[in-house]
Motif scaffolding. Structure first.
Motif, short mmCIF file in Angstrom:
data_model
loop_
_atom_site.label_atom_id
_atom_site.label_comp_id
_atom_site.label_asym_id
_atom_site.label_seq_id
_atom_site.Cartn_x
_atom_site.Cartn_y
_atom_site.Cartn_z
N ASN A 55 11.55 5.13 17.29
CA ASN A 55 10.97 6.46 17.31
C ASN A 55 12.19 7.46 16.98
O ASN A 55 12.80 8.05 17.67
CB ASN A 55 10.48 6.80 18.99
N GLY A 56 12.09 7.57 15.33
CA GLY A 56 13.35 8.42 15.01
C GLY A 56 14.58 7.36 14.46
O GLY A 56 15.47 7.74 14.05
N ASN A 107 16.98 2.95 10.28
CA ASN A 107 15.52 3.11 9.44
C ASN A 107 15.61 2.39 8.06
O ASN A 107 14.35 1.64 7.86
CB ASN A 107 15.09 4.57 9.18
N THR A 126 14.75 8.15 23.25
CA THR A 126 13.59 7.23 23.39
C THR A 126 13.81 6.25 24.85
O THR A 126 13.04 6.17 25.65
CB THR A 126 13.43 6.30 22.30
#
Length: 277
Positions: A55-56, A107, A126
């Protein structure tokens, strides 16, 4: 070649007071009284793992003690074109000494340090919010730290510079093109490099980052004789025990580990700090 070990002078009065205040704020003793032999091996905690969706950041694997309790949270980031698995050895070893550690995937494999900094912070956010799985209830959210290798190490130092609420940072063979955030860093930061690193040389990277960090911030630079750029992927010594000791000292506020942060190791080509810690 003679090994040169240089330790800077004592901390200023203001820094000493800050360190004392920080220690009092989160003084935690997880585990028995440490010995050098003990911190060169797996710690006293059995560990388990839990996957976490990105999440990011790309994704992550959380390693944590199976024993009930509250532990500091550490996020660790790999280097350029490197997988999460390259950090598993350091992450697992640290977890066995009483930490919740999330090893992240980025990512993309090509993310630069500034992106890795953002992703480390996203991982902390997170994981600290998780209320399901084995990690639920095991994180002391007031004690969060970052670490990383290569560009992940550069990202570590950038994340620390941008986030004074963090309690510790450890950068392994860090690579970055900027020292801007390091110049304002207030988070205790340890940097570990190698004399045979031709990718992120100590002179071109680690030394510059160490020099950029303010003298009012606890900092350390340990340079391992003969170590190349990939030494952090092996969880070798003195890398692992220095990492454990720094996190214990500043994430837990446990001064029992201060004695292992003095540079007295024959494997080191040089050592600088503004300790004692």
């Amino acid at each position: 070649m003679f090994k040169i070990k240089h330790t800077l002078g004592a901390l200023s009065v203001s820094l000493s007071l800050l360190a004392l205040a920080s220690t009092a704020a989160h003084a935690v003793q997880n585990g028995p009284a440490p010995t050098l032999g003990a911190i060169k091996a797996d710690g006293p905690y059995a560990i388990t793992s839990q996957a976490v969706a990105g999440n990011g950041f790309g994704a992550g694997t959380i390693y944590m003690p199976t024993a009930a309790g509250k532990y500091a949270l550490v996020a660790i980031c790999p280097g350029f074109v490197s997988a999460q698995s390259t950090m598993a050895g350091l992450a697992k070893r640290l977890a066995t000494h009483g930490f919740v550690v999330v090893a992240i995937s980025t990512n993309t494999l090509f993310d630069f340090p500034s992106s890795r900094a953002t992703q480390l912070l996203a991982a902390l956010k997170t994981v600290s919010a998780l209320n399901t799985g084995a990690v639920a209830g095991k994180i002391d959210t007031t004690r969060q730290a970052v670490s990383g290798w290569s560009m992940g190490g550069g990202g570590t130092l950038e994340a620390a510079g941008a986030t004074p609420g963090l309690v510790a940072a450890v950068a392994f063979a860090p690579w970055d093109t900027s020292t801007t955030k390091m110049k304002v860093n207030k988070v205790p930061a340890a940097i570990i490099g190698g004399t045979s690193d031709t990718i992120a040389s100590v002179a071109g990277h680690s030394q510059k980052f160490y020099d950029a960090i303010p003298t009012t911030t606890p900092k350390l630079l340990a340079v391992i004789e003969g170590a190349d750029h990939f030494f952090p992927t092996k969880a070798s010594e003195p890398t692992s025990y220095t990492n454990i000791s720094w996190m214990k000292r500043f994430a837990d506020g446990d001064t029992r580990y201060s004695t292992f942060l003095n540079g007295n190791d024959a494997a080191l080509a040089s050592f600088s700090s503004n300790g004692p810690f």
